[in-house]
Design an enzyme around this catalytic site. Structure first.
Site: not given
Ligand code: GDP
Length: 299
Positions: A123, A6-7
């Site tokens: 989620y 998730g950079g």
């Protein structure tokens, strides 16, 4: 070798690392791709920030996508880390993992004490399973993997989706558009819900600290434990964006949970002197970033 998944996202982009990957570099929902990536790069430490995230609307309307993407990404990243000898891993949970009906404040030991709020249960369950996977791997394989629970994060590089994003980025984007068009700003719900906001750069610092110094099997909450109403938040955003129109409250749009106050006592015990960025300052930096980068923002 420190890897951040998730950079290119809001938190991942604020963390210092040797290697950062975004969704374009490796599809984390594809096991073959994840396994090949770990084999090639051999990371020794991982901060796993990648997730399919959204605000209340996205969570209510794309439950299948939120469940599948998140459970696959978490399962694959943690399993690839194990197989390829990653020594330490920090995974991100979220405050929506907490039960809807539970005594306040929310603390690390209460995660599984009842079903999550219906608006984001898919989620939330996917994220709860990340906690279960980490505990199971610690028990069976003796791994030092940990998880962290930040409250509502905001900052530069966020997803400024108008409908499906979180409240801060959605409202910054909509307020900016309303100002440019000389229109009023529509805000969802009643304005009375309370949330705890935390700046992405603070979360980046705290997750690096967790990688180096936090070793407990129970997650740790990252929070200022200061509640702000949606009304106060909108007024700050409107002021910082020099918005002169009116606020129109849409009562047919959901409020979600009224409040979800968290207990940051554990973090305060480890880091009693940590200086959080004040909400107004963080919003100022975020809005400056937004205006400087518009229209090249993620949306
Ligand atoms: P939550 O903390 O998981 O509920 O996530 P959000 O970041 O989506 O925050 C939702 C709260 O902000 C609710 O009380 C909404 O009614 C309120 N809100 C007001 N305007 C907006 C908006 O434009 N987008 C979103 N996502 N929430 C809004």
């Amino acid at each position: 070798m420190r890897l951040v998944t998730g950079g290119t996202g809001m938190v991942g982009s604020a963390i210092q690392a040797d290697l950062k990957i975004g969704s374009k570099d490796c599809d984390l929902s594809n096991w073959a791709a994840v396994s090949a990536f770990f084999k090639e790069h051999q990371p020794t430490e991982v901060i796993h920030c990648a997730a399919k995230v959204g605000g209340i609307w996205g969570n209510m309307h794309y439950k299948g996508d939120f469940f599948r993407e998140n459970i696959l990404m978490n399962t694959h990243v943690i399993e690839a880390a194990r197989l390829h000898g990653v020594k330490k891993l920090v995974a991100f949970l979220s405050t929506c993992v907490f039960p809807d009906q539970v005594s306040y404040p929310l603390s690390e030991s209460k995660i599984h004490q009842g079903p999550p709020h219906a608006s984001n249960d898919a989620y939330a369950y996917a994220k709860r399973m990340c906690d279960i996977q980490i505990r199971a791997y610690r028990e069976q394989y003796g791994l030092q993997y940990v998880s962290v629970i930040p409250t509502n994060i905001y900052g530069p590089n966020d997803l400024f989706d108008l409908e499906n994003g979180h409240v801060v980025p959605s409202l910054i984007h909509r307020c900016f558009l309303a100002r440019e068009a000389g229109k009023n700003l529509e805000v969802w719900g009643s304005g009375s819900p309370l949330r705890e906001f935390i700046f992405s750069e603070d979360v980046a610092q705290l997750s690096t600290w967790a990688l180096e110094h936090y070793h407990e099997s129970e997650p740790i909450i990252f929070s200022t434990s200061e509640e702000t109403s949606i009304k106060t938040l909108v007024e700050m955003i409107a002021e910082l964006l020099r918005f002169k129109g009116k606020l129109i409250w849409l009562s047919d749009k959901p409020d979600g949970q009224h409040r979800k106050p968290s207990d940051n006592a554990k973090l305060a015990k480890y880091l009693p002197n940590f200086e959080y960025t004040a909400l107004y300052e963080g919003l100022k930096k975020t809005i400056e970033w937004f205006e400087a980068n518009y229209p090249n923002i993620r949306k």
